[in-house]
Design a protein around this motif. Structure first.
Motif, PDB file in Angstrom:
ATOM      1  N   ASP A  11      87.447   1.393  96.084  1.00 22.81           N
ATOM      2  CA  ASP A  11      87.506   1.927  94.763  1.00 22.81           C
ATOM      3  C   ASP A  11      86.966   0.711  93.800  1.00 22.81           C
ATOM      4  O   ASP A  11      86.400   1.134  92.780  1.00 22.81           O
ATOM      5  N   PHE A  12      87.248  -0.524  94.055  1.00 23.64           N
ATOM      6  CA  PHE A  12      86.843  -1.552  93.145  1.00 23.64           C
ATOM      7  C   PHE A  12      85.354  -1.525  93.090  1.00 23.64           C
ATOM      8  O   PHE A  12      84.349  -1.508  91.994  1.00 23.64           O
ATOM      9  N   ALA A  13      84.719  -1.429  94.125  1.00 20.30           N
ATOM     10  CA  ALA A  13      83.180  -1.357  94.271  1.00 20.30           C
ATOM     11  C   ALA A  13      82.438  -0.117  93.599  1.00 20.30           C
ATOM     12  O   ALA A  13      81.423  -0.207  93.040  1.00 20.30           O
ATOM     13  N   TRP A  14      83.252   0.799  93.904  1.00 17.68           N
ATOM     14  CA  TRP A  14      82.696   2.282  93.530  1.00 17.68           C
ATOM     15  C   TRP A  14      82.937   2.064  91.912  1.00 17.68           C
ATOM     16  O   TRP A  14      81.805   2.247  90.938  1.00 17.68           O
ATOM     17  N   ALA A  15      84.031   1.827  91.184  1.00 20.20           N
ATOM     18  CA  ALA A  15      84.207   1.565  89.915  1.00 20.20           C
ATOM     19  C   ALA A  15      83.273   0.429  89.222  1.00 20.20           C
ATOM     20  O   ALA A  15      82.997   0.475  88.124  1.00 20.20           O
ATOM     21  N   LEU A  16      82.947  -0.602  90.167  1.00 20.66           N
ATOM     22  CA  LEU A  16      82.189  -1.777  89.431  1.00 20.66           C
ATOM     23  C   LEU A  16      80.752  -1.024  89.213  1.00 20.66           C
ATOM     24  O   LEU A  16      79.944  -1.241  88.125  1.00 20.66           O
ATOM     25  N   CYS A  17      80.405  -0.389  90.043  1.00 23.81           N
ATOM     26  CA  CYS A  17      78.842   0.495  89.885  1.00 23.81           C
ATOM     27  C   CYS A  17      79.022   1.463  88.711  1.00 23.81           C
ATOM     28  O   CYS A  17      78.007   1.528  87.897  1.00 23.81           O
ATOM     29  N   ASP A  18      80.132   2.269  88.644  1.00 22.96           N
ATOM     30  CA  ASP A  18      80.139   3.117  87.441  1.00 22.96           C
ATOM     31  C   ASP A  18      80.230   2.290  86.139  1.00 22.96           C
ATOM     32  O   ASP A  18      79.614   2.645  85.164  1.00 22.96           O
ATOM     33  N   VAL A  19      80.799   1.025  86.165  1.00 25.52           N
ATOM     34  CA  VAL A  19      80.981   0.252  84.801  1.00 25.52           C
ATOM     35  C   VAL A  19      79.486  -0.155  84.526  1.00 25.52           C
ATOM     36  O   VAL A  19      79.193  -0.235  83.347  1.00 25.52           O
ATOM     37  N   MET A  20      78.802  -0.415  85.596  1.00 26.58           N
ATOM     38  CA  MET A  20      77.433  -1.196  85.313  1.00 26.58           C
ATOM     39  C   MET A  20      76.707   0.040  84.526  1.00 26.58           C
ATOM     40  O   MET A  20      75.741  -0.329  83.668  1.00 26.58           O
ATOM     41  N   GLU A  21      76.772   1.241  85.132  1.00 17.89           N
ATOM     42  CA  GLU A  21      76.251   2.166  84.320  1.00 17.89           C
ATOM     43  C   GLU A  21      76.639   2.656  83.162  1.00 17.89           C
ATOM     44  O   GLU A  21      75.896   3.026  82.155  1.00 17.89           O
ATOM     45  N   GLN A  22      77.845   2.716  82.797  1.00 19.59           N
ATOM     46  CA  GLN A  22      78.422   2.904  81.482  1.00 19.59           C
ATOM     47  C   GLN A  22      77.786   1.954  80.481  1.00 19.59           C
ATOM     48  O   GLN A  22      77.598   2.509  79.339  1.00 19.59           O
ATOM     49  N   ILE A  23      77.756   0.427  80.937  1.00 12.83           N
ATOM     50  CA  ILE A  23      77.205  -0.494  79.850  1.00 12.83           C
ATOM     51  C   ILE A  23      75.925  -0.556  79.835  1.00 12.83           C
ATOM     52  O   ILE A  23      75.463  -1.267  79.039  1.00 12.83           O
ATOM     53  N   ASP A  24      75.144   0.470  80.492  1.00 16.34           N
ATOM     54  CA  ASP A  24      73.741   0.468  80.441  1.00 16.34           C
ATOM     55  C   ASP A  24      73.179   1.772  79.804  1.00 16.34           C
ATOM     56  O   ASP A  24      72.062   2.107  79.976  1.00 16.34           O
ATOM     57  N   ARG A  25      73.888   2.367  79.020  1.00 12.22           N
ATOM     58  CA  ARG A  25      73.835   3.470  78.303  1.00 12.22           C
ATOM     59  C   ARG A  25      72.761   3.369  76.936  1.00 12.22           C
ATOM     60  O   ARG A  25      72.349   4.288  76.597  1.00 12.22           O
ATOM     61  N   ASP A  26      72.796   2.380  76.492  1.00  8.32           N
ATOM     62  CA  ASP A  26      72.160   2.089  75.303  1.00  8.32           C
ATOM     63  C   ASP A  26      70.443   2.145  75.727  1.00  8.32           C
ATOM     64  O   ASP A  26      69.902   1.408  76.226  1.00  8.32           O
ATOM     65  N   PRO A  27      69.666   3.134  74.815  1.00  6.20           N
ATOM     66  CA  PRO A  27      68.282   3.223  75.214  1.00  6.20           C
ATOM     67  C   PRO A  27      67.550   2.096  75.139  1.00  6.20           C
ATOM     68  O   PRO A  27      66.353   1.728  75.580  1.00  6.20           O
ATOM     69  N   ARG A  28      68.055   1.074  74.069  1.00  2.00           N
ATOM     70  CA  ARG A  28      67.222  -0.201  73.569  1.00  2.00           C
ATOM     71  C   ARG A  28      67.451  -1.245  74.999  1.00  2.00           C
ATOM     72  O   ARG A  28      66.766  -2.269  74.786  1.00  2.00           O
ATOM     73  N   GLY A  29      68.142  -1.002  75.886  1.00  2.00           N
ATOM     74  CA  GLY A  29      68.448  -2.054  76.910  1.00  2.00           C
ATOM     75  C   GLY A  29      68.714  -3.503  76.385  1.00  2.00           C
ATOM     76  O   GLY A  29      69.702  -3.515  75.612  1.00  2.00           O
TER      77      GLY A  29
END
Length: 165
Positions: free
Chosen positions: A59-77
């Motif tokens: 769950d930690f590994a799965w959630a960490l990948c989700d978090v990385m996607e979540q903080i990557d949503r700004d189109p300006r990167g």
């Protein structure tokens, strides 16, 4: 350099009757593979870790990948000055890890850290890559240890959703 790791608990073993081939998402994320996890900044010789023995490591590994996607949503990167926030909550606890991305950097802290201790800081792309590598390496280890897990459709979907970068 980033180091992500885990150890499985001997105090909280998986139930012996578990059929890993048919285990559902809830069981895989919350009930199985308990232990501890850590994230370390090797250069700074600092780490953020749990020492509880009951953290569901998949769950930690799965959630960490989700978090990385979540903080990557700004189109300006990496050009974005706006701070992107995300939390990784731990099952059966009020504890959480906090992630703040600004420009190309991610600060990682936890609410159990001492208030005067600075957050760990990582390059976003490197942390995203390490999170996915950690997930795939963990899945490979767990599949070696638990017969039938490699045949579970939830595991297939998880690997497809977060391929190695």
């Amino acid at each position: 350099m980033i180091d992500l790791g885990y150890s499985l608990s001997r105090r909280f073993p998986d139930p012996p009757q578990t059929d890993y081939r048919t285990a559902d998402v809830r069981a895989l994320r919350h009930d199985l593979f308990c232990g501890d996890v850590y994230i370390a900044d090797v250069k700074a010789d600092r780490e953020l870790s749990t020492a509880w023995g009951w953290v569901p490591v998949l769950d930690f590994a799965w959630a960490l990948c989700d978090v990385m996607e979540q903080i990557d949503r700004d189109p300006r990167g990496n050009r974005s000055a706006a701070t992107q926030f995300a939390e990784l909550d731990f099952t059966e606890s009020t504890d959480c890890m906090l992630f703040e991305r600004r420009f190309g950097w991610v600060e990682v802290s936890a609410d159990w850290m001492p208030a005067d201790e600075p957050a760990l800081t990582f390059d976003h792309r490197a942390l995203r890559r390490e999170a996915r590598d950690f997930l795939h390496d963990l899945i490979a280890d767990l599949c070696d240890m638990h017969e039938g897990l490699a045949d579970n459709p939830v595991i297939w979907d998880l690997q497809a959703r977060f391929p190695r970068v």
